[in-house]
Design a protein around this motif. Structure first.
Motif, PDB file in Angstrom:
ATOM      1  N   UNK A 126      -4.002   9.063   7.397  1.00 31.15           N
ATOM      2  CA  UNK A 126      -3.749   9.223   5.812  1.00 31.15           C
ATOM      3  C   UNK A 126      -5.708   9.927   5.777  1.00 31.15           C
ATOM      4  N   UNK A 127      -5.430  10.340   4.286  1.00 28.05           N
ATOM      5  CA  UNK A 127      -6.737  10.252   3.824  1.00 28.05           C
ATOM      6  C   UNK A 127      -7.056   9.930   2.439  1.00 28.05           C
ATOM      7  N   UNK A 128      -5.812   8.921   2.046  1.00 28.37           N
ATOM      8  CA  UNK A 128      -6.180   8.370   0.912  1.00 28.37           C
ATOM      9  C   UNK A 128      -5.427   7.255   0.832  1.00 28.37           C
ATOM     10  N   UNK A 129      -5.997   5.931   0.030  1.00 20.59           N
ATOM     11  CA  UNK A 129      -4.526   4.739  -0.186  1.00 20.59           C
ATOM     12  C   UNK A 129      -4.461   4.525  -1.410  1.00 20.59           C
ATOM     13  N   UNK A 161       3.609   2.758   5.741  1.00 16.19           N
ATOM     14  CA  UNK A 161       4.828   2.821   6.663  1.00 16.19           C
ATOM     15  C   UNK A 161       6.084   2.857   5.822  1.00 16.19           C
ATOM     16  N   UNK A 162       6.388   1.072   5.951  1.00 21.40           N
ATOM     17  CA  UNK A 162       7.547   0.647   5.406  1.00 21.40           C
ATOM     18  C   UNK A 162       8.426   0.313   3.457  1.00 21.40           C
ATOM     19  N   UNK A 163       6.955   0.890   3.635  1.00 21.55           N
ATOM     20  CA  UNK A 163       7.467   0.967   1.660  1.00 21.55           C
ATOM     21  C   UNK A 163       7.065  -0.788   1.214  1.00 21.55           C
ATOM     22  N   UNK A 164       7.566  -1.844   1.941  1.00 20.11           N
ATOM     23  CA  UNK A 164       6.942  -3.336   2.022  1.00 20.11           C
ATOM     24  C   UNK A 164       6.088  -3.493   1.567  1.00 20.11           C
ATOM     25  N   UNK A 165       5.813  -4.533   1.061  1.00 21.69           N
ATOM     26  CA  UNK A 165       4.714  -5.907   0.626  1.00 21.69           C
ATOM     27  C   UNK A 165       4.339  -6.666   2.299  1.00 21.69           C
ATOM     28  N   UNK A 166       3.616  -6.772   3.304  1.00 19.07           N
ATOM     29  CA  UNK A 166       3.410  -7.763   4.553  1.00 19.07           C
ATOM     30  C   UNK A 166       2.082  -8.470   3.791  1.00 19.07           C
ATOM     31  N   UNK A 167       3.021 -10.218   5.006  1.00 17.72           N
ATOM     32  CA  UNK A 167       2.210 -10.916   4.571  1.00 17.72           C
ATOM     33  C   UNK A 167       0.959 -10.501   6.255  1.00 17.72           C
ATOM     34  N   UNK A 205       0.911  -1.483  -0.242  1.00 16.72           N
ATOM     35  CA  UNK A 205      -0.322  -0.138   0.235  1.00 16.72           C
ATOM     36  C   UNK A 205       0.670   1.414   0.164  1.00 16.72           C
ATOM     37  N   UNK A 206       0.230   2.488  -0.647  1.00 10.03           N
ATOM     38  CA  UNK A 206       1.005   3.157  -0.283  1.00 10.03           C
ATOM     39  C   UNK A 206      -0.565   5.001  -0.713  1.00 10.03           C
ATOM     40  N   UNK A 207      -0.237   5.810   0.534  1.00 10.04           N
ATOM     41  CA  UNK A 207      -0.628   6.630   0.828  1.00 10.04           C
ATOM     42  C   UNK A 207      -0.673   8.292   1.223  1.00 10.04           C
ATOM     43  N   UNK A 239     -12.045  -9.471  13.217  1.00  7.15           N
ATOM     44  CA  UNK A 239     -10.629  -9.738  13.341  1.00  7.15           C
ATOM     45  C   UNK A 239      -9.609  -9.474  12.412  1.00  7.15           C
ATOM     46  N   UNK A 240     -10.210 -10.420  11.300  1.00  5.09           N
ATOM     47  CA  UNK A 240      -9.562 -10.602  10.310  1.00  5.09           C
ATOM     48  C   UNK A 240      -9.408  -9.385   9.018  1.00  5.09           C
ATOM     49  N   UNK A 241     -10.575  -8.717   9.920  1.00  2.59           N
ATOM     50  CA  UNK A 241     -10.171  -7.179   8.786  1.00  2.59           C
ATOM     51  C   UNK A 241     -10.038  -6.482   9.073  1.00  2.59           C
ATOM     52  N   UNK A 242      -9.537  -6.476   9.929  1.00  4.58           N
ATOM     53  CA  UNK A 242      -9.040  -5.557  11.475  1.00  4.58           C
ATOM     54  C   UNK A 242      -7.090  -5.660  11.412  1.00  4.58           C
ATOM     55  N   UNK A 243      -7.134  -7.240  11.144  1.00  2.00           N
ATOM     56  CA  UNK A 243      -5.466  -7.449  11.019  1.00  2.00           C
ATOM     57  C   UNK A 243      -4.666  -6.677   9.256  1.00  2.00           C
ATOM     58  N   UNK A 244      -6.309  -7.387   8.269  1.00  2.00           N
ATOM     59  CA  UNK A 244      -4.999  -7.495   6.818  1.00  2.00           C
ATOM     60  C   UNK A 244      -4.972  -5.131   6.697  1.00  2.00           C
ATOM     61  N   UNK A 245      -6.096  -4.839   7.756  1.00  3.98           N
ATOM     62  CA  UNK A 245      -5.789  -3.414   7.872  1.00  3.98           C
ATOM     63  C   UNK A 245      -4.514  -3.095   7.713  1.00  3.98           C
ATOM     64  N   UNK A 246      -4.033  -3.447   9.333  1.00  5.60           N
ATOM     65  CA  UNK A 246      -3.093  -3.392  10.168  1.00  5.60           C
ATOM     66  C   UNK A 246      -1.920  -3.659   9.246  1.00  5.60           C
ATOM     67  N   UNK A 247      -2.169  -4.177   8.278  1.00  6.58           N
ATOM     68  CA  UNK A 247      -0.682  -4.510   7.227  1.00  6.58           C
ATOM     69  C   UNK A 247      -1.008  -3.758   6.320  1.00  6.58           C
ATOM     70  N   UNK A 248      -1.823  -3.273   6.183  1.00  5.37           N
ATOM     71  CA  UNK A 248      -1.713  -2.444   5.253  1.00  5.37           C
ATOM     72  C   UNK A 248      -1.207  -0.866   5.340  1.00  5.37           C
ATOM     73  N   UNK A 249      -1.428  -0.735   6.623  1.00  3.10           N
ATOM     74  CA  UNK A 249      -0.628   0.512   7.776  1.00  3.10           C
ATOM     75  C   UNK A 249       0.530   0.281   7.456  1.00  3.10           C
ATOM     76  N   UNK A 250       1.157  -1.156   7.893  1.00  2.00           N
ATOM     77  CA  UNK A 250       2.867  -1.056   7.775  1.00  2.00           C
ATOM     78  C   UNK A 250       3.372  -0.839   6.927  1.00  2.00           C
ATOM     79  N   UNK A 251       2.418  -1.556   5.943  1.00  2.00           N
ATOM     80  CA  UNK A 251       2.951  -1.779   3.987  1.00  2.00           C
ATOM     81  C   UNK A 251       3.285   0.152   3.557  1.00  2.00           C
TER      82      UNK A 251
END
Length: 338
Positions: free
Chosen positions: A197-200, A321-327, A186-188, A307-319
């Protein structure tokens, strides 16, 4: 039908709609609303407006709808679970994956019915789309692409566009396909001066190799809610603003046009817009949750799915922030495959 006593926590933009539906819901009596700010808009449907959740619990309720800010979901949900009260919690389930797991554990430990208000699951266009995918009408699935954009809603202050809006698309993508997220990138951007963030832009891969992409923002004057599912036989386009579903079939006719005959991809075929019944999604969501509380067969969004949806959203935010693809974590997978 047994009459259930229901309460509502939060009278914001979504809470006002919950109050309206609860006040007219068969088999349910709205007995109280919690909002420390009171009810200046007179949206409480004539029931008492209370200052705290404990005041609502004192009235005696069978279940409560949690429509307060996301940052308060964990605190309010734990209070309800401890009191033995079932809950329909607005999406996202919680502000973090850790908080979401705490809520899952609390409600499950007390054997309570609890759900998450991912309202898009009850949109007629997506309900019809899911049924057609389950019947195999597209054949092999290739891609799910969503666009969800519009002006900034000033009522949202505690989370950014990923947890507020993109969780709609994350949940509906898993739900309509029956597939889990394997990875996301992801990119924001943040252009409104807020801390969030207001765009992703999200690119992901679902189990089985299906691709997905989501464009979500609060920066567009154009309000758009589109879901496109592409497969080997064509594509479905669902407009969840109008609840319309359209099918674009791959062309099957031969052509004498040499330039087109040399093209090895698909060609344009028939287009069908389906006539489907259009009930209000929020009303359907409440009917399903009421039935679940009564112990009747019902299809609700479970806390584990939330919970699964929140975990995906958390991975999106981490991606982002880091610029990496997240599992995406493998635990608690609900959508294991078609």
């Amino acid at each position: 039908m047994t009459t259930l006593r229901a309460g509502l926590i939060g009278l914001g933009a979504m809470g006002r709609n919950h109050a309206r539906v609860l006040a007219g819901l068969d088999g349910v009596r709205l007995v109280g609303v919690v909002d420390p700010a009171g009810d200046p808009g007179r949206s409480a449907q004539g029931v008492p407006v209370l200052a705290a959740t404990r005041d609502l619990l004192a009235l005696g309720v069978d279940y409560a709808v949690v429509a307060c800010p996301t940052a308060l979901h964990e605190e309010v949900g734990l209070e309800l679970a401890a009191a033995g009260v079932s809950a329909l919690i607005e999406k996202p389930l919680a502000h973090s994956a850790e908080a979401a797991r705490v809520l899952v554990a609390a409600f499950e430990a007390n054997g309570l019915v609890a759900g998450v208000g991912h309202i898009e699951r009850y949109n007629p266009a997506l309900q019809n789309l899911r049924a057609r995918l389950e019947e195999g009408e597209l054949g092999e699935l290739f891609q799910v692409s969503t666009r969800r954009q519009g002006p900034f809603p000033h009522r949202i202050a505690d989370v950014g566009v990923i947890k507020d809006l993109a969780t709609h698309d994350i949940d509906l993508t898993s739900w309509v396909t029956g597939l889990s997220y394997g990875s996301v990138s992801a990119r924001t951007v943040s252009k409104s001066g807020r801390p969030h963030e207001d765009m992703v832009a999200i690119v992901g891969q679902l189990t089985g190799g299906v691709m997905c992409s989501h464009l979500v923002n609060w920066l567009s004057p154009l309000k758009e809610r589109s879901t496109v599912v592409t497969g080997e036989r064509g594509c479905f386009v669902a407009d969840t603003l109008t609840a319309d579903l359209t099918y674009y079939a791959n062309g099957a006719r031969d052509t004498e046009w040499e330039a087109l005959r040399a093209f090895r991809g698909v060609s344009e075929g028939d287009m069908v817009r389906y006539a489907i019944a259009k009930r209000e999604p929020l009303l359907v969501e409440h009917e399903r949750f009421r039935d679940a509380v009564l112990g009747l067969p019902s299809d609700i969004v479970t806390l584990r799915q939330g919970l699964e949806t929140v975990e995906v959203a958390t991975a999106v935010l981490e991606s982002a922030m880091t610029g990496n693809t997240m599992s995406v974590p493998l635990r608690d997978r609900i959508f294991a495959g078609r």
